[in-house]
Design a protein around this motif. Structure first.
Motif, mmCIF file in Angstrom:
data_model
loop_
_atom_site.group_PDB
_atom_site.id
_atom_site.type_symbol
_atom_site.label_atom_id
_atom_site.label_comp_id
_atom_site.label_asym_id
_atom_site.label_seq_id
_atom_site.Cartn_x
_atom_site.Cartn_y
_atom_site.Cartn_z
ATOM 1 N N LYS A 1 0.775 -1.176 -0.105
ATOM 2 C CA LYS A 1 0.062 0.079 -0.026
ATOM 3 C C LYS A 1 1.083 1.174 -0.102
ATOM 4 C CE LYS A 1 -4.091 1.640 2.955
ATOM 5 N NZ LYS A 1 -4.547 0.992 4.182
ATOM 6 N N CYS A 2 0.514 2.131 -0.972
ATOM 7 C CA CYS A 2 1.370 3.509 -0.918
ATOM 8 C C CYS A 2 1.339 4.047 0.437
ATOM 9 C CB CYS A 2 1.188 4.478 -2.194
ATOM 10 S SG CYS A 2 1.859 5.818 -2.142
ATOM 11 N N PRO A 3 2.608 4.488 0.896
ATOM 12 C CA PRO A 3 2.218 5.323 2.262
ATOM 13 C C PRO A 3 1.785 6.573 2.108
ATOM 14 C CG PRO A 3 4.656 4.974 1.593
ATOM 15 C CD PRO A 3 3.873 4.122 0.508
ATOM 16 N N LYS A 4 1.762 7.245 0.936
ATOM 17 C CA LYS A 4 1.364 8.544 0.789
ATOM 18 C C LYS A 4 -0.183 8.648 0.074
ATOM 19 C CE LYS A 4 2.709 12.811 -1.642
ATOM 20 N NZ LYS A 4 3.309 13.364 -2.959
ATOM 21 N N CYS A 5 -0.408 7.763 -0.545
ATOM 22 C CA CYS A 5 -1.652 7.859 -1.382
ATOM 23 C C CYS A 5 -2.584 6.724 -0.927
ATOM 24 C CB CYS A 5 -1.843 8.137 -3.007
ATOM 25 S SG CYS A 5 -1.262 6.938 -3.742
ATOM 26 N N SER A 6 -2.067 5.540 -0.342
ATOM 27 C CA SER A 6 -2.754 4.237 -0.052
ATOM 28 C C SER A 6 -3.262 3.402 -1.218
ATOM 29 C CB SER A 6 -4.093 4.723 0.788
ATOM 30 O OG SER A 6 -3.540 5.540 1.966
ATOM 31 N N VAL B 1 8.525 3.618 -7.511
ATOM 32 C CA VAL B 1 7.711 4.766 -7.581
ATOM 33 C C VAL B 1 6.368 4.751 -7.928
ATOM 34 C CG1 VAL B 1 7.404 7.099 -8.857
ATOM 35 C CG2 VAL B 1 9.652 6.191 -8.526
ATOM 36 N N CYS B 2 5.513 5.135 -6.818
ATOM 37 C CA CYS B 2 3.929 4.944 -6.946
ATOM 38 C C CYS B 2 3.401 5.273 -8.120
ATOM 39 C CB CYS B 2 3.288 5.584 -5.779
ATOM 40 S SG CYS B 2 1.514 5.377 -6.055
ATOM 41 N N SER B 3 2.702 4.331 -8.944
ATOM 42 C CA SER B 3 2.240 4.737 -10.247
ATOM 43 C C SER B 3 0.984 5.840 -10.127
ATOM 44 C CB SER B 3 1.750 3.672 -11.289
ATOM 45 O OG SER B 3 0.960 2.870 -10.183
ATOM 46 N N LYS B 4 0.497 5.956 -8.980
ATOM 47 C CA LYS B 4 -0.568 6.927 -8.895
ATOM 48 C C LYS B 4 -0.141 8.197 -8.362
ATOM 49 C CE LYS B 4 -5.130 7.353 -6.959
ATOM 50 N NZ LYS B 4 -5.939 7.449 -5.596
ATOM 51 N N CYS B 5 0.573 8.326 -7.439
ATOM 52 C CA CYS B 5 0.855 9.652 -6.790
ATOM 53 C C CYS B 5 2.385 10.161 -6.928
ATOM 54 C CB CYS B 5 0.558 9.768 -5.403
ATOM 55 S SG CYS B 5 1.754 8.946 -4.204
ATOM 56 N N GLY B 6 3.069 9.155 -7.620
ATOM 57 C CA GLY B 6 4.565 9.469 -7.712
ATOM 58 C C GLY B 6 5.464 9.230 -6.496
ATOM 59 N N TYR B 7 5.081 8.824 -5.390
ATOM 60 C CA TYR B 7 5.821 8.655 -4.356
ATOM 61 C C TYR B 7 7.097 8.037 -4.521
ATOM 62 C CZ TYR B 7 7.244 7.362 0.408
ATOM 63 O OH TYR B 7 8.257 6.718 1.486
ATOM 64 N N HIS B 8 8.115 8.317 -4.278
ATOM 65 C CA HIS B 8 9.412 7.738 -4.461
ATOM 66 C C HIS B 8 9.832 6.899 -3.214
ATOM 67 C CE1 HIS B 8 9.508 10.114 -8.137
ATOM 68 N NE2 HIS B 8 10.634 9.746 -8.387
HETATM 69 ZN ZN LIG Z 1 0.870 6.982 -4.054
#
Ligand SMILES: [Zn+2]
Lengths: 289, 344
Positions: A32-37, A51-58
């Motif tokens: 689960k992306c820690p930034k956008c879940s 890198v999260c494909s949804k929010c770009g979290y690195h």
């Molecule tokens: Zn994300």
């Protein structure tokens, strides 16, 4: 240890421990992306350079993961593997913490240096891992200095990825002196007319940011990276008022003219190659490719 | 009677009481015209013995308090005594003039020198004006500008370090405090003129080393030199801010520690009871040391000087280099105990 050997060592009993040193991916199919879940499949995430494909979290990368996506395949040769941390101040619990992070990361220190090729250009390459908070002690500073000295001798550019909370408190004043030592090594490399490229990754603060990390001819940063002089906890202690929302981020540093560009992870290597082409001449890379 | 003076440290109170007694008798002597010099001399002997005893048992935390002593002489106090004449120069030519960093040209006997240093304030108003000795990027850039002047006109540089830390406020960050400190260290490492740094009081982390890459680093006996203030370190590392005294010891921040760890070249003994009890004598000791070191440094060809400066900082740090030993694989780490300095 070679990259291949290191990747092999991750598969097995210590895999979970190794991964704790950076942003952990649980052993499973998805995370689960820690930034956008967003629910991300691990395979897809790895393919997307974490890198999260949804929010770009690195996600933070380990040293060897960074080498793998930066150096041309099979070209990285680690140097200075024989430097061992001591406890020069007899600081309480220091050895235990070092041993803990050695076990976690499979590394001797947060700074990993070596020779590599990037787009066919031979370079000195420094990458960092989350070892003791990525902090710079005597071994770390020595590795940086030796990398720059070797690169100066061999007339090579230096490419440096930073990830550090700052100077290592457990080595006290000796850690502070690593700032001067590394800055001096950069000076000699620079005077020899050789290029130095820095990529600031999350986080790069305090003693590392206020020394070799701020001295690149070219300074790039990953999106959203925490970058600044006061370490996160020092800044919190100081209770700074009037902090803009993006204070101490890559975006803040770009806005204030402190870095050249923010580069999403996928653009880092191609951009480094363009810079190396500019500095060293393009024929090198076209020959090699 | 215990002194309520906030400029007197707790461990200085017995000294302050004797000082007060001596002052009272001196006043009476003047008012009544009675010779009580023997009594005064006896009290002064008692006081000096008390000082010696107290100062032979100082803890590292006590040194922190002395380094931050509200009466401690600051950079410009030293400048006024050490130099025969000086002209303060302002501004970084980029943004502004940082009052926490002073600098200028000065005469030291037959010599012309450039000086820079952090400046603290004495009262609340001046403290704010000086930003508590915490320089912003503009201060470090002013210092570098003046050091470049020194290089251009072939004059030595004297830097005076006395700062709790560099400023880390939003505007310091916005103008690149990290870059300013990093740039100073880099430029100082190749500056083609002799540099002497004197750690006067607080040698606070990056704020200090940003003007302390020098051929000779000398340190006042009761100064401290530290990577982080002990209070902050205790809060961060031990998550217990109340353990600042233990942390002051663990961090090895005294002048004796710095000398032993190879970070400074010389420690300057302070007058009895600390520099604040006799700023004139303290400054004259610093002056003598500066002149002595300049005499040596001036004789060294500039390229050799710069190379030696590089080697000096290059060799700082303590670690073990196992690759330098004869190949002896698989020796357990516990058996490799020999400490090695970094190679020069
Ligand atoms: Zn994300």
């Amino acid at each position: 240890m070679s990259a291949a050997a290191w990747f092999k060592s991750r598969v097995g009993a210590d895999r979970r421990l190794v991964r704790q040193s950076v942003d952990a991916l649980p052993d499973g199919l998805w995370t689960k992306c820690p930034k956008c879940s967003e629910i991300l499949f691990n395979k897809e995430l790895e393919k997307n350079l974490r890198v999260c494909s949804k929010c770009g979290y690195h996600y933070r990368l380990s040293a060897w993961e960074r080498i793998q996506i930066t150096a041309d395949e099979g070209t990285f040769k680690e140097i200075e593997t024989g430097l061992v941390t001591l406890n020069p101040l007899n600081f309480p619990d220091y050895e235990a913490k070092i041993e803990r992070d050695k076990a976690k990361t499979g590394l001797n220190d947060g700074m990993v240096v070596g020779l590599a090729e990037i787009g066919g250009h031979p370079v000195g390459l420094g990458v960092t891992d989350w070892f003791m908070g990525g902090s710079m002690g005597s071994v770390y500073g020595e590795k940086v200095a030796r990398l720059f000295e070797l690169a100066t001798k061999k007339k090579l550019p230096v490419v440096m990825f930073t990830m550090s909370g700052g100077a290592r408190m457990q080595e006290g004043i000796l850690s502070l002196m690593q700032m001067a030592k590394t800055a001096a090594a950069v000076a000699r490399h620079s005077k020899a007319g050789l290029p130095y490229i820095v990529v600031l990754t999350d986080p790069t603060t305090a003693g590392v940011h206020a020394s070799f990390a701020s001295l690149g001819d070219f300074i790039f940063a990953e999106p959203g990276a925490l970058i600044g002089f006061a370490g996160a906890r020092v800044a919190a202690q100081a209770g700074l008022i009037d902090r803009p929302a993006n204070f101490q981020t890559a975006e803040f540093q770009l806005e204030h003219g402190m870095i050249d560009r923010i580069l999403p992870r996928r653009e880092i290597k191609p951009t480094i190659i363009k810079v190396l082409d500019f500095c060293m001449g393009k024929e090198v890379s076209s020959d090699a490719e | 009677m215990p002194s309520k003076d906030w400029t007197v440290l707790d461990f200085e109170k017995p000294i302050a009481e004797l000082d007060e007694q001596i002052a009272q008798i001196k006043r009476l002597t003047q008012e009544q015209g009675i010779d009580r010099s023997e009594e005064i001399a006896a009290l002064e002997r008692d006081r000096d013995r008390a000082i010696e005893e107290i100062f032979s048992n100082l803890t590292p935390w006590d040194r922190v308090l002395l380094a931050r002593h509200p009466k401690r002489p600051y950079t410009l106090d030293y400048v006024r005594i050490i130099f025969d004449d000086y002209v303060e120069l302002h501004g970084d030519r980029l943004y502004g003039d940082d009052h926490a960093m002073v600098g200028g040209i000065a005469r030291l006997g037959d010599r012309h020198v450039v000086f820079v240093g952090q400046q603290k304030g004495r009262d609340l108003k001046e403290r704010q004006y000086r930003n508590f000795g915490m320089a912003k990027p503009d201060g470090y850039r002013k210092a570098l500008r003046l050091m470049k002047l020194a290089e251009k006109f072939k004059r030595p540089v004297i830097t005076f370090v006395d700062t709790p830390a560099a400023d880390c406020s939003v505007d310091a960050e916005a103008r690149g405090i990290s870059e300013a400190i990093a740039r100073n260290m880099m430029e100082m490492s190749v500056l083609e003129t002799p540099i002497i740094s004197v750690i006067l009081g607080e040698g606070g982390s990056g704020g200090a080393i940003g003007i302390a890459v020098a051929d000779r680093v000398i340190m006042m006996e009761n100064a401290i030199y530290s990577v982080i203030p002990p209070e902050g370190c205790a809060a961060i590392l031990w998550r217990d801010p109340s353990k600042y005294k233990e942390m002051a010891a663990a961090l090895r921040i005294t002048s004796a520690d710095a000398l032993e760890l190879g970070v400074v070249d010389e420690v300057i003994k302070e007058p009895l009871g600390g520099a604040h009890r006799n700023p004139e004598a303290a400054a004259l000791s610093v002056k003598a040391a500066i002149v002595k070191h300049l005499e040596t440094l001036e004789k060294i060809p500039v390229q050799k000087l710069v190379d030696a400066r590089y080697k000096k900082f290059r060799s700082m740090g303590i670690f073990e280099d196992t690759s330098k030993k004869k190949p002896q694989k698989k020796v357990p780490a516990e058996q490799q105990e020999q400490e090695e300095q970094g190679e020069a």
